[in-house]
Design a protein around this motif. Structure first.
Motif, PDB file in Angstrom:
ATOM      1  N   PHE A   1       0.857  -1.194   0.000  1.00  0.00           N
ATOM      2  CA  PHE A   1       0.000   0.000   0.000  1.00  0.00           C
ATOM      3  C   PHE A   1       0.888   1.237   0.000  1.00  0.00           C
ATOM      4  N   PRO A   2       0.537   2.258  -0.800  1.00  0.00           N
ATOM      5  CA  PRO A   2       1.356   3.475  -0.788  1.00  0.00           C
ATOM      6  C   PRO A   2       1.253   4.165   0.567  1.00  0.00           C
ATOM      7  N   GLU A   3       2.306   4.878   0.911  1.00  0.00           N
ATOM      8  CA  GLU A   3       2.262   5.656   2.155  1.00  0.00           C
ATOM      9  C   GLU A   3       1.246   6.771   2.000  1.00  0.00           C
ATOM     10  N   LYS A   4       0.471   6.984   3.054  1.00  0.00           N
ATOM     11  CA  LYS A   4      -0.514   8.069   3.022  1.00  0.00           C
ATOM     12  C   LYS A   4       0.212   9.405   3.085  1.00  0.00           C
ATOM     13  N   LYS A   5      -0.295  10.352   2.289  1.00  0.00           N
ATOM     14  CA  LYS A   5       0.255  11.703   2.326  1.00  0.00           C
ATOM     15  C   LYS A   5      -0.053  12.324   3.687  1.00  0.00           C
TER      16      LYS A   5
END
Lengths: 305, 256
Positions: free
Chosen positions: B223-227
């Protein structure tokens, strides 16, 4: 490492996505050359060799002819990687080159870490790190994923290239977009409707909030494709690129093509029932709510101020 | 005329995804599956061309047993027969391997027209259509938003950036990749759903068609890192509206 960047020209105009290519070259810290079917009149700034085919001879994009010009250039440059934008030009031409070279192509690359490309999966909900297994690798870059710290000022060394290749595909002209009376790029506030509005009647809810905020309403691609809103309202890669003071995304999951058209907005509010929707990545405020219930209440409160 | 349409089964994109045990793709359990959205437009355009010309229309799908459900929808929309290339490991194959399977099948059948979606919603590589055409040595046109066939030639519009379209012609045989909005995909009617059950569905093991190795592999999926900085608000609508108005007053000038 040596890379060949593939820039684009349309109707004599160099396309801005060359900055993504140069941004990638800087990040990869690679020796780079540039390929362009374009014109002497609008040369890109680039510190290196530009392999230039004259677009007055080779015309607007013709996949079979551009493929041969690029393959000839690859033969000269012998790059380790060939880099395109993930654009209508890049995603069309890149697989043709990948097949000719039997090279691995990784599409819509968003990052490049330790020499490995990273690409989105499932509408950007996931990402994957990819290992190419071929001597030459082809990448297409997501719009805006690689930015350039400083634009070059150098004029490139131009090597003119040519081919006698012909093709079966015939280009017969462009049809320009009909912007109509709406210019979203000038709006201070845009409230946009996505698939989450559920039915065409609910456009009125979105329009109501837009009016209360003295702005315009916009729409995502699925809403326009369903003919719930006019094309001149579409925000995204194939519609308009906007940067208002406030952007309110209602029921928009946040496909990459939509995000590319609105992520430079100064302040972004997203109203969505899905906490994990990719729109949350760019939103300053993500409201977990059913827009059909929430937006009318918000509109009434703003009008009562 | 002989037409082929290639479809893929993908998870509903609203699903809660999990990474699989190997860490290199999403876990396929507990997902709702459907036809790749772009492919619905490809099937619809293929059926329209069949209706126009009286052509024979084959639908091909690669994947495990569950893809039969998605193929039934294509048959109910109007395809004449299905070719199910059975492959439990199709998720692990790259666009080059997938295209080589389709090309291997298609080269024996001399199709006049091949339709695919412009990309899949999960892998999103936008390569399979063009690679297949290159392998077959036929012209391909990507991202089409209009399609017409007349006198052995297709006339299409390619969607470019900024709402501009390019008008393009090509002789048959040809392959096109279909963009959203190309047409309005039909809903299968109940009588057509019943009829589809009697249509031929040929099962072909992938080993009979696959002759290449993959050119790339996925090392890891995550999962991409949350901004940072984004605020997530939940709760009662009226309270949420007040909270949002307060934030807009503080952070923007639009309510001034």
């Amino acid at each position: 490492m040596k890379i060949l960047l593939v820039a684009e020209c349309r109707e004599g105009r160099l396309q801005a996505n060359i900055n993504d290519l140069l941004g990638f070259a800087a990040k990869a810290d690679a020796e780079s050359a540039l390929f362009l079917v374009g014109t002497q009149e609008e040369l890109p700034k680039f510190a290196g060799t530009l392999y230039l085919a004259d677009s007055s001879t080779y015309g607007e994009y013709n996949p079979e002819i551009h493929k041969q010009l690029l393959l000839d250039t690859i033969d000269t440059v012998k790059p380790d990687m060939v880099i395109f934008s993930h654009s209508s030009y890049g995603w069309d031409l890149a697989p043709r080159i990948a097949f000719a070279l039997k090279a691995a192509q990784i599409s819509e690359v968003v990052d490049f870490v330790d020499g490995k490309p990273i690409a989105p999966v499932c509408n950007a909900k996931l990402r994957r790190t990819v290992a190419p297994k071929t001597a030459v690798t082809i990448l297409t870059l997501q719009a805006g994923a690689f930015s350039l710290a400083e634009e070059p000022t150098t004029t490139p060394t131009v090597e003119a290239i040519s081919t006698t290749a012909t093709g079966k595909i015939e280009f017969s002209g462009y049809q320009q977009a009909d912007i109509g009376g709406v210019d979203l790029s000038k709006a201070q506030v845009i409230v946009s409707a996505g698939r989450g509005i559920g039915k065409p009647e609910n456009i009125a809810i979105i329009e109501g909030l837009a009016k209360a905020l003295k702005g315009e309403y916009g729409a995502s691609r699925p809403v326009v494709d369903s003919e719930w809103a006019e094309h001149n309202r579409q925000v995204g890669t194939t519609g308009q690129t906007v940067s208002p003071k406030l952007y309110v995304a209602c029921g928009i999951s946040g496909a990459i093509q939509h995000l590319a058209g609105m992520k430079k907005s100064e302040f972004i509010v997203a109203i969505n029932t899905d906490k994990d929707a990719p729109i949350g990545e760019v939103a300053d405020v993500l409201l977990i709510a059913d827009l059909k219930q929430f937006v009318p209440i918000l509109t009434d409160k703003i009008l009562a101020m | 005329m002989n037409i082929l349409v290639c479809i893929k089964q993908v998870p509903d994109m609203e699903s809660k995804f999990k990474v699989n045990a190997e860490g290199c793709w999403y876990d396929s359990s507990d997902l709702a599956w459907r036809m790749n959205e772009y492919d619905e437009y490809a099937v619809e355009q293929a059926v329209q061309l069949k209706e126009q010309t009286g052509a024979d229309l084959t639908v091909l799908c690669i994947g495990p047993d569950r893809v039969k459900e998605t193929m039934k929808k294509a048959l109910a929309m109007g395809c004449d027969r299905g070719i199910h290339v059975t492959d439990a490991e199709s998720f692990d194959k790259d666009p080059f391997a997938i295209a080589s399977i389709i090309a291997k099948f298609a080269e024996q059948k001399s199709f006049d027209m091949i339709f695919t979606g412009m990309q899949s919603q999960d892998r999103g590589s936008a390569q399979v259509g063009v690679l297949t055409a290159e392998m077959l040595g036929i012209p391909s046109i990507t991202t089409i938003v209009s399609f017409a066939f007349d006198a052995g030639q297709i006339t299409v519009q390619r969607e470019l950036e900024g709402g501009v379209k390019a008008m393009v012609k090509a002789p048959l045989p040809a392959l096109v990749t279909c963009q959203l909005g190309l047409n309005t995909p039909r809903y299968p009617t109940l009588p057509n759903i019943m009829k589809a059950k009697k249509k031929e569905l040929v099962v072909t093991p992938v080993a009979d068609l696959l002759g290449v190795a993959v050119l790339q592999e996925t090392l890891s999926l995550y999962f991409p890192e949350k901004k940072g900085g984004g605020v997530v608000l939940e709760g009662d609508s009226a309270e949420l509206a007040d909270q949002l108005i307060a934030i807009l007053k503080e952070k923007t000038a639009v309510l001034a």
